[in-house]
Design a protein around this motif. Structure first.
Motif, PDB file in Angstrom:
ATOM      1  N   TYR A 262       0.829  -1.207   0.000  1.00 27.38           N
ATOM      2  CA  TYR A 262       0.000   0.000   0.000  1.00 27.38           C
ATOM      3  C   TYR A 262       0.860   1.252   0.000  1.00 27.38           C
ATOM      4  CZ  TYR A 262       0.741   0.932   5.017  1.00 27.38           C
ATOM      5  OH  TYR A 262       1.290   1.232   6.236  1.00 27.38           O
TER       6      TYR A 262
ATOM      7  N   THR B 296     -12.226   3.179  -9.122  1.00 25.57           N
ATOM      8  CA  THR B 296     -12.751   2.664  -7.856  1.00 25.57           C
ATOM      9  C   THR B 296     -11.763   1.660  -7.268  1.00 25.57           C
ATOM     10  OG1 THR B 296     -13.844   0.770  -8.831  1.00 25.57           O
ATOM     11  CG2 THR B 296     -15.112   2.825  -8.748  1.00 25.57           C
ATOM     12  N   ILE B 297     -11.962   1.371  -6.003  1.00 21.21           N
ATOM     13  CA  ILE B 297     -11.075   0.425  -5.321  1.00 21.21           C
ATOM     14  C   ILE B 297     -11.101  -0.932  -6.024  1.00 21.21           C
ATOM     15  CG2 ILE B 297     -10.920  -0.924  -3.193  1.00 21.21           C
ATOM     16  CD1 ILE B 297     -11.826   1.890  -1.864  1.00 21.21           C
ATOM     17  N   ARG B 298     -12.316  -1.370  -6.386  1.00 20.55           N
ATOM     18  CA  ARG B 298     -12.465  -2.660  -7.050  1.00 20.55           C
ATOM     19  C   ARG B 298     -11.723  -2.686  -8.398  1.00 20.55           C
ATOM     20  NH1 ARG B 298     -16.531  -6.821  -6.608  1.00 20.55           N
ATOM     21  NH2 ARG B 298     -17.414  -5.637  -4.892  1.00 20.55           N
ATOM     22  N   GLU B 299     -11.952  -1.636  -9.195  1.00 31.28           N
ATOM     23  CA  GLU B 299     -11.279  -1.554 -10.502  1.00 31.28           C
ATOM     24  C   GLU B 299      -9.764  -1.632 -10.373  1.00 31.28           C
ATOM     25  OE1 GLU B 299     -14.438   1.499 -12.771  1.00 31.28           O
ATOM     26  OE2 GLU B 299     -12.522   2.225 -12.006  1.00 31.28           O
TER      27      GLU B 299
ATOM     28  N   SER C 154      -7.842  -2.547  -7.812  1.00 29.98           N
ATOM     29  CA  SER C 154      -7.273  -3.765  -7.228  1.00 29.98           C
ATOM     30  C   SER C 154      -7.269  -4.890  -8.273  1.00 29.98           C
ATOM     31  CB  SER C 154      -8.052  -4.176  -5.974  1.00 29.98           C
ATOM     32  OG  SER C 154      -9.369  -4.528  -6.297  1.00 29.98           O
ATOM     33  N   LYS C 155      -8.281  -4.918  -9.126  1.00 33.87           N
ATOM     34  CA  LYS C 155      -8.352  -5.937 -10.183  1.00 33.87           C
ATOM     35  C   LYS C 155      -7.220  -5.730 -11.192  1.00 33.87           C
ATOM     36  CE  LYS C 155     -12.135  -7.960 -12.771  1.00 33.87           C
ATOM     37  NZ  LYS C 155     -13.475  -7.672 -13.318  1.00 33.87           N
TER      38      LYS C 155
ATOM     39  N   ASN D 281      -4.933  -7.218  -3.362  1.00 35.97           N
ATOM     40  CA  ASN D 281      -6.049  -7.217  -2.443  1.00 35.97           C
ATOM     41  C   ASN D 281      -6.708  -5.824  -2.397  1.00 35.97           C
ATOM     42  OD1 ASN D 281      -7.505  -7.375   0.118  1.00 35.97           O
ATOM     43  ND2 ASN D 281      -6.324  -9.265   0.374  1.00 35.97           N
ATOM     44  N   THR D 282      -8.019  -5.777  -2.221  1.00 34.98           N
ATOM     45  CA  THR D 282      -8.659  -4.460  -2.128  1.00 34.98           C
ATOM     46  C   THR D 282      -8.132  -3.645  -0.942  1.00 34.98           C
ATOM     47  OG1 THR D 282     -10.464  -5.488  -0.887  1.00 34.98           O
ATOM     48  CG2 THR D 282     -10.865  -5.083  -3.224  1.00 34.98           C
TER      49      THR D 282
ATOM     50  N   THR E 235      -5.168  -3.274   0.050  1.00 34.72           N
ATOM     51  CA  THR E 235      -3.996  -2.511  -0.378  1.00 34.72           C
ATOM     52  C   THR E 235      -4.429  -1.173  -0.979  1.00 34.72           C
ATOM     53  OG1 THR E 235      -2.873  -4.577  -0.869  1.00 34.72           O
ATOM     54  CG2 THR E 235      -1.957  -2.591  -1.866  1.00 34.72           C
ATOM     55  N   VAL E 236      -5.426  -1.212  -1.840  1.00 30.76           N
ATOM     56  CA  VAL E 236      -5.891   0.024  -2.477  1.00 30.76           C
ATOM     57  C   VAL E 236      -6.580   0.926  -1.448  1.00 30.76           C
ATOM     58  CG1 VAL E 236      -7.271   0.991  -4.343  1.00 30.76           C
ATOM     59  CG2 VAL E 236      -6.155  -1.222  -4.641  1.00 30.76           C
ATOM     60  N   VAL E 237      -7.375   0.301  -0.577  1.00 29.21           N
ATOM     61  CA  VAL E 237      -8.060   1.072   0.461  1.00 29.21           C
ATOM     62  C   VAL E 237      -7.046   1.850   1.299  1.00 29.21           C
ATOM     63  CG1 VAL E 237      -9.346   0.905   2.649  1.00 29.21           C
ATOM     64  CG2 VAL E 237     -10.098  -0.401   0.651  1.00 29.21           C
TER      65      VAL E 237
END
Lengths: 470, 470
Positions: free
Chosen positions: B18, B42-45, B47-48, B53-54, B56-58
């Motif tokens: 992160y 977005t976090i989902r986009e 992280s994909k 892992n989401t 990490t982005v969060v």
């Protein structure tokens, strides 16, 4: 009104008149010449009688009120307070509060404080590292350091914490000026007006005072033999959002109870489930006399819910004013901002010196020595206490204090002990409402072997004497 | 979205992912590759796309938000912030805030800070007194001291303050860990949720941040050539109860204005009339180059309305963390309780050493030496500044800084100066809303003669360059 007839203020004294008047009235109240709930003369009356300015009386009354000797009822006047609280302050956590006269704490045997006696301080070693720092760092030692703390010290503390089982990032470690400041900073970050805060009951009221000052509502949850009553805690958590749970899971102050491993884990689970934080105040974990490990909560913190404050005041030198916070990722930055806003940073000289002290292995040496001494005192105190039939206590198996229960209000024991030159900490000092309690705390931080033997012999006599007339 | 295509995180780095992601995004924002108000994935986009892992982005987004790089709009997503504020932080009061990289402040010439350079610290003398204390006091030097401060130090400060014209009782003097803590303690005693607090505008925002943290409403009153606009102040006082007026009457920070004697007296009269307190932050009074006396407000305080905080950070060694409060009788006790609740007490070793330093006359020697050095720098800076035609300034006749006005937004000057290796403090750093300002502060605390000459020559060039194309 007759007591006021004999008051004489000294025109030529170097002491201001309001202080003179304050001292006189204080003595009259303490001696019982003016009784609790008795009404004092009005400011106008008294100033006339003494031929002094009204300001003199106003200031004397103000001081008496601040110190808890008198209280004001709107519309009816000024009255004398009940005096129990004042006596208890002598035994409260910090024996150097300014409203306590020095001679009052120079008692023969002091079982009342958790502060180590200065003969246990590693003065020579610390002098050595301070001088090494002054030679090594020169002017830099007197400059600002980062609000989060001197980086090399955070690094050596990170290593030490790993040895204690606390795994964290250096980035989440902050150096602060003692645990009291640590609690204050956490409160600044998390606690706002009207927030609910859970504390153990009994507890260290000096922490809760901070939360109260932030306008929080304090919820007390009783401590059982193996830690906080978690059923009662969950009832509270179900009903309302709690911002913080303040606990001392190892050798709790004052009960000396260590939470069971199950309770420690369950507490963290509850914090996760109800989206709250735990503030862990760790001040004695190192002083473990049993073979069982006593994990700080933080070592079990799988969900980053524990704010861990480690104090060095009870196991090193309190005057250094040094403690460490290991904080969850989410609040680390804000803690640093709070620290910066509060006092910029902790003394760089002290931080550099303590860093070198750790790196040179002097800390480990000191701790082993301290543990040896405390272990011997602990054994002796346990043995001596078992000679008193009228008391019960649980073996703390570590730490520096026992929590004793008897059939009597401990304030009476404390009062009689004080007359014999012994200070103990009566249970009511650890409740907000100063409720009556049959428990008292005995610490061996300031007492050597002779003190322990003699002091507990005298306590035994006191129990015998009090029982006799009844 | 194309910028995100090239992001690669290092699986094997010791740096958490992160943090890696945070650094990469931060650089993209700073370089302008992602523009202000541009939407982030977005976090989902993300992280994909990065196969992480989401969490990490969060965490990376959280960190970016905390540091002011991005902001969240409920329901619409995450966006890039305007970047002016971030650049300004480099120049703000405390150059060691943790969100500033060390290399950023290792500029060639630093006009931005009021902190004295460490070559001005009297290191050898202080080393001498520390060692005398360690020999003299032994373990006592490492014990708790009274929350109000080490008595002998309060006594020697009482004497020193008398020489400065401040008459008070030793009983009303408290030792605290720097002026920042002093302000924090006063706020704890006097400032509650929703209280109104008056501050000068512009001001030291680090003080107002404390009041804000207590939930106070801040009212800004402009500073004129001879001090606060008292007409405007009285309008405010008429309309609402104000708890505290925070002022720096001598060499105000940042404007370097000293209040006229008339204004000083009138300000105290207003405090009495409207039943409020004045918090006087005194950090430079000693550095007076004129023949006119510059009385602290406290010397004129006939009605006990001034809380006087004296800092030693700007005229001695900031890392010691030492300041003094002289407080009105009414709040002295509560200040001591607040101090005790905040961090028990200030380092006893440092207090003892500073006491001896004062008693040995070393302080007077240091101050005279410092004043000589500052006076020469002041004369040189004034002379050099008068060579720049595009600026105006009032001669401060003391202190360690000038407040400069030009036709241009000072942020532009600061930006261009930074590119040439020079740090200045742009005016917007001294307003809460970071409003645009044509003023900037130049301090000579960290600059020797060569720095002043070269630095101001470069500033002159910058003004010439900026004017040319226009």
């Amino acid at each position: 009104m007759k007591f006021y007839e004999n008051i004489k203020l000294d025109e030529f004294s170097s002491e201001p008149k309001y202080i003179q008047l304050y001292e006189i009235l204080k003595n009259l109240i303490e001696e019982g010449a003016i009784k609790p709930d008795e009404k004092l003369p009005t400011i106008r009356e008294l100033s006339k009688k003494l031929s002094v300015n009204t300001v003199t009386v106003v200031n004397a009354y103000k001081l008496l009120e601040q110190k808890g000797y008198i209280y004001t009822k709107v519309g009816s006047g000024t009255f004398v307070s009940k005096q129990n609280d004042e006596k208890i302050q002598v035994f409260s956590e910090n024996p150097l509060a300014t409203n306590i006269k020095r001679e009052e704490i120079n008692l023969g045997i002091n079982f009342s404080t958790l502060t180590p006696q200065s003969s246990l301080f590693p003065v020579e070693d610390f002098k050595f590292v301070i001088n090494r720092i002054l030679d090594r760092d020169g002017a830099s030692a007197f400059n600002y350091v980062e609000p989060q703390g001197y980086f090399p010290l955070r690094e050596s503390i990170w290593k030490y914490l790993r040895e204690c089982g606390v795994e964290c990032e250096i980035d989440n470690i902050s150096i602060v000026s003692g645990a009291q400041q640590g609690i204050d900073l956490v409160a600044k970050v998390l606690v706002n007006f009207n927030d609910a805060i859970v504390v153990e009951s009994p507890t260290y009221t000096g922490a809760a005072a901070i939360f109260k000052n932030r306008g929080a509502n304090i919820i007390e949850i009783p401590i059982k033999e193996d830690g906080l009553d978690l059923d009662e805690l969950e009832d509270v958590l179900k009903k309302q959002r709690v911002k913080l749970i303040y606990v001392m899971p190892n050798y709790q102050n004052p009960t000396s109870i260590t939470y069971s491993l199950e309770k420690k884990l369950e507490l963290i689970n509850l914090a996760l489930k109800y989206n709250t934080y735990i503030l862990e105040d760790d001040f004695l974990t190192e002083i473990n006399f049993s073979k069982k490990p006593n994990e700080p909560l933080k070592t079990l913190d799988f969900c980053d819910r524990v704010i861990f404050i480690k104090s060095f005041s009870k196991i090193f030198m309190p005057g250094l004013r040094l403690a460490v916070i290991v904080s969850p990722f989410n609040i680390s930055r804000n803690l640093v901002f709070a620290k910066q806003n509060t006092d910029i940073s902790t003394s760089g000289l002290i931080q550099r010196a303590f860093d070198l002290y750790l790196r040179e292995g002097l800390w480990t040496r000191h701790l082993n020595n301290l543990k040896d001494i405390y272990y011997k005192r602990y054994c002796l105190m346990k043995e001596k206490l078992s000679e008193i039939k009228d008391i019960r206590f649980k073996d703390p198996k570590g730490g520096i204090h026992f929590w004793i229960e008897s059939e009597l209000d401990a304030t009476i024991i404390a009062y009689n002990a004080k007359k014999r030159g012994i200070a103990i900490a009566p249970g009511r000092a650890f409740y907000f409402d100063s409720r009556s309690s049959n428990n008292f705390r005995l610490s061996f931080a300031q007492t050597d072997y002779d003190d322990i033997t003699n002091g507990i012999n005298i306590l035994k006599e006191i129990f015998d004497e009090i029982k006799m007339p009844g």
